[in-house]
Scaffold this active site. Sequence first.
Site, PDB file in Angstrom:
ATOM      1  N   HIS A   6      -7.401  -9.678  82.048  1.00 21.74           N
ATOM      2  CA  HIS A   6      -6.845 -11.034  82.062  1.00 21.74           C
ATOM      3  C   HIS A   6      -6.611 -11.568  83.463  1.00 21.74           C
ATOM      4  CE1 HIS A   6      -5.238 -10.813  77.659  1.00 21.74           C
ATOM      5  NE2 HIS A   6      -6.544 -10.963  77.742  1.00 21.74           N
ATOM      6  N   GLY A  64       0.519  35.303 104.963  1.00 22.47           N
ATOM      7  CA  GLY A  64      -0.201  34.211 104.299  1.00 22.47           C
ATOM      8  C   GLY A  64       0.170  34.108 102.824  1.00 22.47           C
TER       9      GLY A  64
END
Length: 475
Positions: free
Chosen positions: A146, A397
């Site tokens: 729209h 890590g």
Amino acid sequence: MEVKHFIEQYLREIESGNAAIFAGAGLSVGAGYVDWKSLLRPLVKELKLDVDDEHDLVGLAQYYVNQFNRQRVSQQLLNEMGTENTPTDNHNLLASLPISTYWTTNYDKLLEKSFETENKVVDVKYTKEQLANTKPKRDVVLYKMHGDIETPNNTVLTRNEYEKYPVSHAPFVTALSGDLVSKTFLFIGFSFTDPNLHHVLTNIRVQFEDNQRNHYCILRRENRKEYANDASFARGETKQQLFAEDLGRFHINVIFIDEYQEITEILSDIYRLYKRKSVFVSGCAADFGAWKQSSTEEALHNLGKALIDQDYKLVTGVGLGIGNVLISGAVQSAYQKQFSHLEDKLVMRPFPQYISDETERKKIWEQYRYDLIEKAGIAVFILGNKKIGEDVIFAEGVLAEYRIAKELGLVIVPIGCSGFVAKEIWEEIMADFDTIFPNDDGKLKKLYEALGYETNNPLELISRTIDTLNALAKE
């Protein structure tokens, strides 16, 4: 339809790449934008009518244009929706889902903002000309059927504009028809009073009869507090029930809620369960502890295979000593099942090693970990050690990945029986288990306890891990 059943069904469509969203005005009201009645209220007052007494809002907009002009309607639209409001949680949740097709009757830019926050490239379509072009590397197509607030004079508001829509916006009608036939829609914040959508749905129903695709919509139940008396409330309930049953003609299944907040809860559950089908595996090993390297590698290979067999997506940074065998099992299963797109089941990203500057390398690896881990909803930790000279130490890590996984809200699954970092994480989780999983009835805790039971045969960790993941995927 029950909420739980809807989530299961729609999640399956999302995972298959067949899901779509249709967002109505109700989605934007929570962000501070007005609904249709509030938008038209000052204009209707000039017509000497009360918008609360009227139901044909499109007709009221047309009456105003007949009496005055379209420019004043456009200005009213700008006055109410020209500000840049903040997207709601629902907008952000919708944008975070792996859905590529969105339709809306809204004029605002809330969805676009949410897509940008998710770093998604959005291809917005609100003119016929835009339909013919494709934005490079787009992640999402947003059809604003729209119009857009950027061009208020070209929005669809009045009855005349709605009546001309099948001709003036014929390509949108065609595109929407195709998506409604091929995708499963979830309608949110939509009242189904839009004549253009009704026209499309009717055509599909006539063409396909009972072979239509299933769709879903979320509606709030009628609330007694909003009615003057019991009799009017009873009529409202009856009308809503009849309306919901009528949507069944278009194979639209209704999910009823009591409060709008439940929409956020439903979308959150969908997102959480989707993410939990992606498993990040962290770990590395220079020393296999009480296990033999060969039997550990066999177990990891089978674990990678089991993850794919159980329809999980494996995400890994290819840790030293475990990554290659884990990936080998996953790839074997994926090819045996003849998946045409391996990337749909496996994300493997070895860390870039040749960055000479240590400070720069740490910075890049940190971001690399974030980018990798955020793709998953569960993080599995196994082993976690490395050698410095002759000494075996915990791998920093893996510890960093544990920290990031917690920060990003992933569910942590440490295989404590493998020792090293994984055991330390397992002990930490078990010490605070009731806080981490406050709603557990005891079944999940038993599964986590089993992850810490020592064993001489690492093959036993496969069933323990998969059982835990399956429980979490349903939690």
